[in-house]
Design an enzyme around this catalytic site. Sequence first.
Site, PDB file in Angstrom:
ATOM      1  N   LYS A  91      14.620 -20.287  -2.949  1.00  0.00           N
ATOM      2  CA  LYS A  91      16.048 -20.605  -2.763  1.00  0.00           C
ATOM      3  C   LYS A  91      16.461 -21.620  -3.842  1.00  0.00           C
ATOM      4  CE  LYS A  91      17.114 -17.860   0.445  1.00  0.00           C
ATOM      5  NZ  LYS A  91      18.103 -16.827   0.135  1.00  0.00           N
ATOM      6  N   GLY A 105      22.910 -18.076  -6.935  1.00  0.00           N
ATOM      7  CA  GLY A 105      22.165 -16.809  -6.936  1.00  0.00           C
ATOM      8  C   GLY A 105      23.051 -15.652  -6.513  1.00  0.00           C
ATOM      9  N   ASP A 122      19.779 -19.592   5.793  1.00  0.00           N
ATOM     10  CA  ASP A 122      20.461 -20.787   5.271  1.00  0.00           C
ATOM     11  C   ASP A 122      20.490 -21.932   6.288  1.00  0.00           C
ATOM     12  OD1 ASP A 122      20.908 -19.535   2.873  1.00  0.00           O
ATOM     13  OD2 ASP A 122      22.892 -18.796   3.430  1.00  0.00           O
TER      14      ASP A 122
HETATM   15  C1  S3P Z   1      23.611 -14.777   0.512  1.00  0.00           C
HETATM   16  C2  S3P Z   1      22.421 -14.257   0.905  1.00  0.00           C
HETATM   17  C3  S3P Z   1      21.225 -15.068   1.169  1.00  0.00           C
HETATM   18  C4  S3P Z   1      21.589 -16.532   1.356  1.00  0.00           C
HETATM   19  C5  S3P Z   1      22.554 -17.045   0.325  1.00  0.00           C
HETATM   20  C6  S3P Z   1      23.838 -16.220   0.360  1.00  0.00           C
HETATM   21  C7  S3P Z   1      24.709 -13.855   0.241  1.00  0.00           C
HETATM   22  O1  S3P Z   1      20.357 -14.933   0.070  1.00  0.00           O
HETATM   23  O2  S3P Z   1      20.435 -17.339   1.345  1.00  0.00           O
HETATM   24  O3  S3P Z   1      22.880 -18.395   0.580  1.00  0.00           O
HETATM   25  O4  S3P Z   1      25.861 -14.288   0.136  1.00  0.00           O
HETATM   26  O5  S3P Z   1      24.436 -12.646   0.123  1.00  0.00           O
HETATM   27  P1  S3P Z   1      19.320 -13.690  -0.021  1.00  0.00           P
HETATM   28  O6  S3P Z   1      20.099 -12.447   0.024  1.00  0.00           O
HETATM   29  O7  S3P Z   1      18.618 -13.882  -1.326  1.00  0.00           O
HETATM   30  O8  S3P Z   1      18.423 -13.906   1.152  1.00  0.00           O
END
Ligand code: S3P
Length: 456
Positions: free
Chosen positions: A365, A120, A338
């Site tokens: 997630k 993501g 996380d």
């Molecule tokens: C991350 C942000 C988080 C986290 C992901 C990594 C990042 O997600 O859960 O593992 O590197 O910006 P969200 O921004 O969707 O909460």
Amino acid sequence: MRIRVTPGGRLEGTIRVVGDKSIAHRWLILASTASGPSRLTGIPRSHDVRSTASCLAELTVKARPALDLWARNASSWVEGGGSTWNDMPPVVSNGTLEVEGEGRDRLVHPGGRLDCGNSGTSMRLLTGLLAAAPFTAELTGDRSLSARPMERVAAPLRSMGATVRTTDGHPPLVVTGGPLLGIEHRMEVPSAQVKGALLLAGIAASGETVVVEPTATRDHTERALGALGAPLRREGLRIGIARFQHQGFDAAVPGDPSSAAFVIAGAALTGSEVSVEGVGLNPTRLHFLQVLSRMGVVTETSVVGQQLGEPVGSIHVASTAGLRPTTVRADELPLVIDEVPVLAMLGAHARGETRFLGASELRVKESDRLTALVQGIRALGGHAAAEADDLVVEGGGLRGGVASSGGDHRLAMAFAVGSFAADRPSEVEGMEAAAVSFPGFVEALRSMGAAIEVIG
Ligand code: S3P
């Protein structure tokens, strides 16, 4: 991969964990769009980071050969026979990736689709980068990523002037970039990925781009841009940025505190004393240590240096005095997002009920972690429930059982670590998912003394 964990062992020693995935995504993007060469060390060879590197290879000319080679080597290293923990430090910690940046304006149209795999962060950050690029690109992902919400990043980028098409709010995304105008965006859901995407678009936009967070999230993008000299203003939860082209930089990616959390939790569950060195100590990533302290786990941190605005040092787990239950408030959740899986496993071994309030983000997630954690804890012989958006974990210990990762890396590692203190041996299926963020996880814990066997 299926593993069997036999309880009763202890962990010991000092370890370095894999490089920080959140930081690596951002530094790779910044190096690939810098106006000169950069030298990066400690880039983790995890699947997610490889996705970002291969997408950037498609979008660049001079940086392409190095990024391509790195991504291909990383992939054969993780999937081939060489993926043992022992051969990791020289390859991963000392391998330097030299990226020839030519400036953001020299990005090129990719030959095909940009495959973000399971990541993501790759998809959301790259969408922010592509919002200003004068061509059309399509971003795709695996089944899990294809179910994740993308309007939260697409909508503000449209307001800045980009054309971003989602598929019913999900990937694939089709981004046609162009001239951008700064906006003020109040995020409804706290998300470091969305914030990062808007800041990356903001440095290419005319006027000021302001992002207002509902609660604090990890601030790696701000720190890197600030260290590179960007015109950045931070006032509490309000971040403003203006157009800026950064130069190349040299930096070493610190160890990933979210990966260290599994080692730390393993030490807490086995009453062990361990140290993690060379790890990132950014305060927006360490809130889990405060939650652990409420649960009776005593840790000490010590900063020994800085890398591109990121504090680096060590975390020492000193002692654990019987695990106490705790309540993680909704406003704390983004700061431990996380670490919820591994904190929930500690909760399952605490003397009472642990609650994670307002945890609906866990549903979007890499898997629906709220449901999967409840199922996994039950499968390992514990008690847990989802009450509306709260995760409720009854303490008292795990009897042992068989749990499946469902392809989610953090669940695989949490179930393995939670099994360290179960009443009888447990098995975890789908352990290979750990390589998404922590290749060599099983070998790393075994090298510290954990009784884990690979049985299939
Ligand atoms: C991350 C942000 C988080 C986290 C992901 C990594 C990042 O997600 O859960 O593992 O590197 O910006 P969200 O921004 O969707 O909460």
